[in-house]
Enzyme design. Structure first.
Site, PDB file in Angstrom:
ATOM      1  N   SER A  67       0.844  -1.204   0.000  1.00 18.46           N
ATOM      2  CA  SER A  67       0.000   0.000   0.000  1.00 18.46           C
ATOM      3  C   SER A  67       0.877   1.250   0.000  1.00 18.46           C
ATOM      4  CB  SER A  67      -0.883   0.012   1.251  1.00 18.46           C
ATOM      5  OG  SER A  67      -1.424   1.306   1.423  1.00 18.46           O
TER       6      SER A  67
ATOM      7  N   MET B 257     -12.235   3.811  -1.405  1.00 17.56           N
ATOM      8  CA  MET B 257     -12.957   4.195  -0.197  1.00 17.56           C
ATOM      9  C   MET B 257     -13.673   5.497  -0.510  1.00 17.56           C
ATOM     10  SD  MET B 257     -10.048   3.073   2.541  1.00 17.56           S
ATOM     11  CE  MET B 257      -8.767   3.035   1.295  1.00 17.56           C
TER      12      MET B 257
ATOM     13  N   HIS C 287      -0.949  -1.453  -4.003  1.00 15.28           N
ATOM     14  CA  HIS C 287      -2.289  -1.172  -3.465  1.00 15.28           C
ATOM     15  C   HIS C 287      -2.495   0.333  -3.360  1.00 15.28           C
ATOM     16  CE1 HIS C 287      -5.828  -2.376  -1.016  1.00 15.28           C
ATOM     17  NE2 HIS C 287      -5.549  -1.314  -0.282  1.00 15.28           N
TER      18      HIS C 287
ATOM     19  N   HIS D  10      -8.280   0.208  -4.218  1.00 14.61           N
ATOM     20  CA  HIS D  10      -9.238   0.095  -3.097  1.00 14.61           C
ATOM     21  C   HIS D  10      -9.968   1.429  -3.017  1.00 14.61           C
ATOM     22  CE1 HIS D  10      -9.573  -0.317   1.597  1.00 14.61           C
ATOM     23  NE2 HIS D  10     -10.750  -0.310   1.019  1.00 14.61           N
TER      24      HIS D  10
ATOM     25  N   MET E  24      -9.222   7.665  -1.378  1.00 14.40           N
ATOM     26  CA  MET E  24     -10.159   8.183  -0.374  1.00 14.40           C
ATOM     27  C   MET E  24     -10.684   9.547  -0.821  1.00 14.40           C
ATOM     28  SD  MET E  24      -8.025   7.242   3.056  1.00 14.40           S
ATOM     29  CE  MET E  24      -7.100   5.702   3.148  1.00 14.40           C
TER      30      MET E  24
ATOM     31  N   MET F 187     -11.354  -5.295   5.933  1.00 16.32           N
ATOM     32  CA  MET F 187     -10.612  -4.233   6.609  1.00 16.32           C
ATOM     33  C   MET F 187     -10.268  -4.707   8.022  1.00 16.32           C
ATOM     34  SD  MET F 187     -10.146  -1.777   4.519  1.00 16.32           S
ATOM     35  CE  MET F 187      -9.347  -0.741   5.742  1.00 16.32           C
TER      36      MET F 187
ATOM     37  N   ASP G 134      -6.458  -5.907   5.041  1.00 14.22           N
ATOM     38  CA  ASP G 134      -5.908  -4.571   4.826  1.00 14.22           C
ATOM     39  C   ASP G 134      -5.904  -3.792   6.141  1.00 14.22           C
ATOM     40  OD1 ASP G 134      -6.865  -1.886   2.496  1.00 14.22           O
ATOM     41  OD2 ASP G 134      -5.251  -2.071   3.951  1.00 14.22           O
TER      42      ASP G 134
ATOM     43  N   ASP H  76      -4.855   3.181  -2.072  1.00  7.80           N
ATOM     44  CA  ASP H  76      -5.976   3.516  -1.174  1.00  7.80           C
ATOM     45  C   ASP H  76      -6.564   4.855  -1.572  1.00  7.80           C
ATOM     46  OD1 ASP H  76      -4.156   1.890   1.301  1.00  7.80           O
ATOM     47  OD2 ASP H  76      -6.214   1.377   0.756  1.00  7.80           O
TER      48      ASP H  76
HETATM   49  C1  DX5 Z   1      -6.760   2.125   5.573  1.00  7.95           C
HETATM   50  C2  DX5 Z   1      -5.768   1.678   4.531  1.00  7.95           C
HETATM   51  C3  DX5 Z   1      -4.589   1.020   5.246  1.00  7.95           C
HETATM   52  C4  DX5 Z   1      -3.416   0.770   4.358  1.00  7.95           C
HETATM   53  C5  DX5 Z   1      -2.407  -0.177   4.982  1.00  7.95           C
HETATM   54  O1  DX5 Z   1      -7.843   2.744   4.987  1.00  7.95           O
HETATM   55  O2  DX5 Z   1      -6.412   0.785   3.629  1.00  7.95           O
HETATM   56  O3  DX5 Z   1      -5.052  -0.140   5.839  1.00  7.95           O
HETATM   57  O4  DX5 Z   1      -3.860   0.184   3.195  1.00  7.95           O
HETATM   58  O5  DX5 Z   1      -2.093   0.317   6.200  1.00  7.95           O
HETATM   59  P1  DX5 Z   1      -0.861  -0.228   7.086  1.00  7.95           P
HETATM   60  O6  DX5 Z   1       0.128   0.913   7.131  1.00  7.95           O
HETATM   61  O7  DX5 Z   1      -1.468  -0.556   8.403  1.00  7.95           O
HETATM   62  O8  DX5 Z   1      -0.269  -1.436   6.416  1.00  7.95           O
HETATM   63 ZN    ZN Z   2      -6.599  -0.387   1.337  1.00 10.54          ZN
END
Ligand code: DX5
Ligand code: ZN
Length: 213
Positions: free
Chosen positions: A9, A69, A34, A67, A38, A138, A172, A36
């Protein structure tokens, strides 16, 4: 269903230098990158859009694992598919016509996933099980990297593996060498990791630790 895959990520990577981040991930053996995404509405944080995928794509050999969100991802699918997404995961809680959006992702010729926030029960995936390739559990509240792993998600992973024996189950949030062992024993086969990989001295070794946990 794949074997164990590590999906790095970029959320907690050096976002000022995504070109080197992409190269480091390729060299680490983590086969997936990955993203993320948002929108500041589904979660309070805002990260990046499809233009970042487009910018990174020429510098990465990884599978682009997106992903979303975001509230109502309907209008994002075409943008992210054209920008280079290899998989798009939407949240069961995102308030869209989930089945229609999952089918639109598949009609773009890429993988479709459904994600569950911690408080959403495993049963929420049942109506969509035949229209997804992957279920994302999650293991933190969505919004930020670097949070603590939620062990009470382990029974949900077990329940989903029983519900979907041939699907990929991705976890995740808070994944490190210790928690990787727990989630794999519970049935997960795709591990998203950000902080653990990007804070490590040796990302290849860190990725191996997760793969062999
Ligand atoms: C939260 C994100 C995190 C990220 C990974 O919305 O989706 O979970 O991908 O985070 P860490 O740093 O915990 O691996
Ligand atoms: Zn994610």
């Amino acid at each position: 269903m794949h074997g164990t895959i590590i999906s790095a990520s970029i959320l907690n990577s050096d976002l000022s230098d995504l070109r080197s981040t992409a190269r480091k991930v390729d060299e680490s053996g983590a086969g997936w990158l990955h993203f993320d995404v948002m929108d500041g509405s589904f979660v309070e944080n805002i990260t990046f859009g499809s233009s970042v995928l487009k910018a990174v794509k020429p510098y990465s050999g990884a599978f682009f694992d997106v992903h979303l969100m975001v509230t109502d991802p309907t209008r994002q699918i075409k943008l992210f598919a054209e920008a280079g997404a290899d998989n798009i995961t939407i949240h069961a809680e995102s308030g869209c016509d989930t089945l229609a959006v999952l089918r639109e992702i598949h009609s773009a010729g890429i993988g479709a996933g459904i994600a569950l926030k911690p408080r959403t029960p495993a049963s929420a995936v049942i109506p969509f099980i035949n229209d997804v390739d992957m279920i994302l559990v999650m293991t933190v509240e969505p919004g930020y990297g670097g949070q603590g792993f939620m062990p009470d998600m382990l029974p949900k992973i077990k329940e989903l593996r029983a519900l979907a024996p041939d699907k990929d189950i991705e976890v995740d949030g808070g994944i490190n060498a210790e928690t990787a062992k727990l989630v794999k024993e519970a049935g997960a086969n795709i591990l998203v990791a950000g902080t653990y990989l990007f804070r490590s001295e040796d990302m290849h070794k860190a990725a191996e630790n997760l793969k062999n946990a």
